[in-house]
Design a protein around this motif. Structure first.
Motif, mmCIF file in Angstrom:
data_model
loop_
_atom_site.group_PDB
_atom_site.id
_atom_site.type_symbol
_atom_site.label_atom_id
_atom_site.label_comp_id
_atom_site.label_asym_id
_atom_site.label_seq_id
_atom_site.Cartn_x
_atom_site.Cartn_y
_atom_site.Cartn_z
ATOM 1 N N GLU A 33 -2.557 -4.170 -5.881
ATOM 2 C CA GLU A 33 -2.105 -5.091 -4.842
ATOM 3 C C GLU A 33 -0.603 -5.332 -4.948
ATOM 4 O OE1 GLU A 33 -2.936 -9.271 -2.629
ATOM 5 O OE2 GLU A 33 -4.553 -8.280 -3.720
ATOM 6 N N GLU A 34 -0.117 -5.566 -6.150
ATOM 7 C CA GLU A 34 1.322 -5.795 -6.340
ATOM 8 C C GLU A 34 2.128 -4.593 -5.850
ATOM 9 O OE1 GLU A 34 4.430 -6.153 -10.041
ATOM 10 O OE2 GLU A 34 2.440 -7.036 -10.304
ATOM 11 N N PHE A 35 1.680 -3.390 -6.207
ATOM 12 C CA PHE A 35 2.401 -2.188 -5.793
ATOM 13 C C PHE A 35 2.390 -2.034 -4.276
ATOM 14 C CE2 PHE A 35 2.209 2.319 -4.572
ATOM 15 C CZ PHE A 35 3.516 2.671 -4.903
ATOM 16 N N VAL A 36 1.213 -2.125 -3.662
ATOM 17 C CA VAL A 36 1.107 -1.915 -2.214
ATOM 18 C C VAL A 36 1.941 -2.942 -1.464
ATOM 19 C CG1 VAL A 36 -0.503 -1.974 -0.244
ATOM 20 C CG2 VAL A 36 -1.105 -0.713 -2.330
ATOM 21 N N ARG A 37 1.959 -4.157 -1.936
ATOM 22 C CA ARG A 37 2.745 -5.197 -1.256
ATOM 23 C C ARG A 37 4.246 -5.057 -1.505
ATOM 24 N NH1 ARG A 37 -0.060 -8.432 1.783
ATOM 25 N NH2 ARG A 37 -2.219 -8.947 1.295
ATOM 26 N N SER A 38 4.629 -4.329 -2.570
ATOM 27 C CA SER A 38 6.047 -4.247 -2.924
ATOM 28 C C SER A 38 6.777 -3.034 -2.347
ATOM 29 C CB SER A 38 6.206 -4.229 -4.446
ATOM 30 O OG SER A 38 5.775 -2.988 -4.980
ATOM 31 N N VAL A 39 6.052 -1.991 -1.951
ATOM 32 C CA VAL A 39 6.759 -0.815 -1.439
ATOM 33 C C VAL A 39 7.424 -1.161 -0.110
ATOM 34 C CG1 VAL A 39 5.339 0.908 -2.621
ATOM 35 C CG2 VAL A 39 4.676 0.131 -0.347
ATOM 36 N N PRO A 40 8.584 -0.584 0.133
ATOM 37 C CA PRO A 40 9.271 -0.890 1.394
ATOM 38 C C PRO A 40 8.444 -0.559 2.633
ATOM 39 C CG PRO A 40 10.775 0.167 -0.130
ATOM 40 C CD PRO A 40 9.405 0.238 -0.761
ATOM 41 N N SER A 41 7.666 0.533 2.573
ATOM 42 C CA SER A 41 6.897 0.938 3.745
ATOM 43 C C SER A 41 5.637 1.673 3.306
ATOM 44 C CB SER A 41 7.747 1.875 4.618
ATOM 45 O OG SER A 41 6.956 2.448 5.647
ATOM 46 N N LEU A 42 4.561 1.493 4.070
ATOM 47 C CA LEU A 42 3.342 2.263 3.832
ATOM 48 C C LEU A 42 3.559 3.737 4.145
ATOM 49 C CD1 LEU A 42 0.601 -0.148 5.240
ATOM 50 C CD2 LEU A 42 1.096 0.362 2.843
ATOM 51 N N ASP A 43 4.652 4.043 4.821
ATOM 52 C CA ASP A 43 5.003 5.432 5.123
ATOM 53 C C ASP A 43 5.735 6.113 3.964
ATOM 54 O OD1 ASP A 43 3.914 5.345 7.721
ATOM 55 O OD2 ASP A 43 5.758 4.451 8.509
ATOM 56 N N ASP A 44 6.128 5.356 2.933
ATOM 57 C CA ASP A 44 6.764 5.968 1.762
ATOM 58 C C ASP A 44 5.805 6.991 1.160
ATOM 59 O OD1 ASP A 44 8.820 4.209 2.228
ATOM 60 O OD2 ASP A 44 8.606 3.112 0.340
ATOM 61 N N THR A 45 6.344 8.080 0.642
ATOM 62 C CA THR A 45 5.498 9.151 0.132
ATOM 63 C C THR A 45 5.718 9.404 -1.352
ATOM 64 O OG1 THR A 45 7.059 10.914 0.663
ATOM 65 C CG2 THR A 45 5.449 10.302 2.377
#
Length: 179
Positions: free
Chosen positions: A110-122
């Motif tokens: 959860e922490e990681f998913v909420r912290s990435v700039p975009s869900l499109d990051d690869t």
């Protein structure tokens, strides 16, 4: 058993994905309610699957995928020589310990998913023969993959639990709500 997932806040795609993942984790957690380590390790069919093994496996898989997305190595490296170990409790491991570990993994996810700039990051897929070489996937793909993986095993857990003692998902939801 599928339970209701509350609607996300408008525009909160991350929250929606994480809520569906949490719902599927709950299905597996409910399947082990009230079981001893011995019961959770029982294999009531020709399959090698046990409930304790499923808990261990989904925790390892989730941790491994999030680590890869972060550019890190999984905590446990699995290959053909030790793959079977991710489906059984090893000496000194307990169901309670695996559930606690999975809880920590879930919080990290959860922490990681909420912290990435975009869900499109690869991030790159592992260099395994079943993945296309040099391919990348998005964090959104990661979330969907974890939902799919966990849901698949939640279905297995329902069947294994009912084979152990006849308790169905309906009974386990009632037990969870009472407890």
């Amino acid at each position: 058993m599928v339970t209701h997932v509350r609607a996300e806040a408008q525009g909160d795609e991350r929250g929606a994905l994480l809520s569906f993942l949490a719902e599927q984790r709950g299905g597996i957690r409910r399947a082990v309610l009230g079981l001893t380590d011995e019961q959770a390790s029982a294999r009531p069919s020709a399959s090698e699957l046990s409930l304790a093994g499923l808990v261990k496996h989904v925790a390892e898989v989730e941790q491994g995928w999030v680590a890869r997305a972060k550019g890190e190595s999984p905590a446990v490296k699995r290959d053909e020589s030790n793959w079977h170990e991710c489906f059984t409790l090893a000496e000194g491991e307990t169901l309670a310990g695996q559930l606690a570990y999975w809880e920590r993994v879930a919080a990290e996810t959860e922490e990681f998913v909420r912290s990435v700039p975009s869900l499109d990051d690869t991030f790159p897929l592992p260099n395994d023969p079943w993945f296309p070489p040099d391919d990348r996937v998005s964090v959104r793909w990661l979330c969907l993959h974890l939902i799919r993986e966990t849901a698949r095993h939640a279905g297995h857990a329902d069947i294994v639990r009912e084979s152990l003692d006849g308790k169905t998902a309906f009974e386990l939801v009632a037990l969870e709500q009472a407890g």
